[in-house]
Design an enzyme around this catalytic site. Structure first.
Site, PDB file in Angstrom:
ATOM      1  N   GLY A  28       9.477   0.603  -1.172  1.00 51.31           N
ATOM      2  CA  GLY A  28       9.327   1.788  -1.480  1.00 51.31           C
ATOM      3  C   GLY A  28       8.765   2.615  -1.052  1.00 51.31           C
ATOM      4  O   GLY A  28       7.292   3.025  -0.235  1.00 51.31           O
ATOM      5  N   GLY A  32       3.444   8.214  -1.299  1.00 54.06           N
ATOM      6  CA  GLY A  32       2.776   7.322  -0.644  1.00 54.06           C
ATOM      7  C   GLY A  32       2.348   6.541   0.577  1.00 54.06           C
ATOM      8  O   GLY A  32       3.246   7.698   1.379  1.00 54.06           O
ATOM      9  N   GLY A  34       4.251   4.147   1.702  1.00 58.24           N
ATOM     10  CA  GLY A  34       5.936   3.551   2.469  1.00 58.24           C
ATOM     11  C   GLY A  34       6.578   5.652   2.623  1.00 58.24           C
ATOM     12  O   GLY A  34       7.322   5.181   3.773  1.00 58.24           O
ATOM     13  N   SER A 158      -3.352  -5.868  -0.022  1.00 54.79           N
ATOM     14  CA  SER A 158      -4.823  -4.591  -0.786  1.00 54.79           C
ATOM     15  C   SER A 158      -5.980  -5.949  -0.667  1.00 54.79           C
ATOM     16  O   SER A 158      -6.410  -7.150  -0.572  1.00 54.79           O
ATOM     17  CB  SER A 158      -4.511  -4.977  -2.473  1.00 54.79           C
ATOM     18  OG  SER A 158      -5.918  -4.459  -2.578  1.00 54.79           O
ATOM     19  N   TYR A 185      -3.513  -8.083 -11.180  1.00 54.82           N
ATOM     20  CA  TYR A 185      -3.588  -7.748  -9.649  1.00 54.82           C
ATOM     21  C   TYR A 185      -3.854  -8.603  -8.413  1.00 54.82           C
ATOM     22  O   TYR A 185      -3.316  -8.737  -7.729  1.00 54.82           O
ATOM     23  CB  TYR A 185      -3.106  -6.484  -9.470  1.00 54.82           C
ATOM     24  CG  TYR A 185      -3.174  -5.572  -8.527  1.00 54.82           C
ATOM     25  CD1 TYR A 185      -2.650  -5.180  -7.893  1.00 54.82           C
ATOM     26  CD2 TYR A 185      -4.668  -5.244  -7.822  1.00 54.82           C
ATOM     27  CE1 TYR A 185      -2.156  -4.619  -7.035  1.00 54.82           C
ATOM     28  CE2 TYR A 185      -4.252  -4.818  -6.048  1.00 54.82           C
ATOM     29  CZ  TYR A 185      -3.670  -4.331  -5.675  1.00 54.82           C
ATOM     30  OH  TYR A 185      -2.715  -3.345  -5.374  1.00 54.82           O
TER      31      TYR A 185
END
Length: 316
Positions: A28, A32, A34, A158, A185
């Site tokens: 990824g 962002g 990544g 997260s 999530y």
């Protein structure tokens, strides 16, 4: 509730010395955190192998990185879609064929707050499928190379792990009965974090100290994560929040994964990220991890369920 062993400023990339001769595989990277992590590693002389879903965006990213850092950087992309176990297996095969050493695998890619229950091609609820199962399979397949390299596995979790139910919903892994964008999530991030600590336990039990596994989180960072998959309202709220001091830059959001990939003698037991209010922003260091994220019976069961789901047993 948090500490930083790196002083008031916390950990910053100034601590990274030359990475010449090191290789990092990172998922990824087209935007962002990544992208920022890949850029920083390359700027320190590392070789970076990017794993991205979208070929056009990957080409653009390669061009941007070369434009910013020069044509001599050693960066390549292998196409991989975490929503497809077949795609992950093919990408891992290509990595094993072409990448002789992996100093760290950084599992950075994720999707978030998908408004309606959606499934991957393998029949998994998509947030669990992408964030947990896809990453779990990738780690398992690349583990032998990481072990040979005495490398690391870095999983970007997260703080969302703490916003849903405080366990894994084993009786309905696809959330057919109670689907909610945030709830699932949260579940997917809890599963990712639990798997890191279960891997640590399994490595210890096998007497293997060569591979290190870390869990971290980026805090509240200005990335396209919500924009890509969140509902209209969620995206609207997020766009407003991004204009406030509650949200930090994607560059700062990349610090925790960079730290876990490069900092020597880092404690594996900890959970790393910004240590300010709500762990959204602030100096990067150790954050408090709630006890349910290390619930041993649940971690063990999740590992077995995950191996069955992806059809691969880890060779620990």
């Amino acid at each position: 509730m948090s500490t930083t062993q790196f002083g008031k400023q916390g950990w910053t990339p100034n601590r990274i010395h030359s990475l010449t001769g090191k290789t990092y595989v990172i998922t990824g990277t087209t935007s962002g955190t990544g992208f920022e992590a890949a850029k920083r590693l390359l700027s320190k002389g590392a070789k970076v192998v990017m794993l991205n879903r979208n070929p056009k965006k990957s080409e653009d990213t390669l061009a941007t990185l070369k434009q910013e850092l020069g044509n001599t950087i050693d960066v390549t992309n292998i196409q991989m879609d975490l929503a497809s176990l077949d795609s992950v297996s093919r990408a891992a095969e290509k990595v094993l064929e072409t990448v002789p050493q992996i100093d760290a695998l950084i599992c950075n890619a994720a999707i978030a707050q998908v408004p309606k229950q959606t499934f991957t091609e393998d029949g998994f609820e998509c947030q669990l499928g992408v964030n947990h199962y896809g990453n779990f399979l990738l780690q398992a397949l690349l583990f032998p190379r990481i072990e040979e390299s005495k490398g690391r596995i870095v999983v970007v979790g997260s703080m969302g792990y703490n916003l849903g139910i405080k366990t894994i919903q084993f009786d309905d892994m696809n959330w057919d009965k109670n689907y909610s964008p945030n709830g699932v999530y949260s579940q997917s991030k809890l599963a990712q974090i639990m798997s890191v600590f279960e891997l640590q336990d399994r490595l210890k039990a096998a007497g293997k100290s060569g591979v290190k596994a870390y869990a971290c989180h980026p805090g509240a960072s200005s990335t396209s994560l919500i924009k890509t998959s969140g509902s209209l309202l969620t995206r609207f709220i997020w766009q407003i929040m991004k204009l406030t001091p509650m949200v930090q830059s994607a560059e700062k959001g990349a610090y925790p994964e960079l730290m876990c990939a490069t900092e020597p003698d880092l404690d594996q037991e900890a959970f790393y990220g910004p240590t300010g209010k709500n762990y959204w922003t602030g100096p990067v260091g150790e954050c408090k991890l709630e006890p349910h994220a290390k619930d041993k019976p649940v971690m063990e069961k999740l590992w077995e369920v995950s191996e069955d789901a992806v059809g691969v047993k880890w060779n620990v």
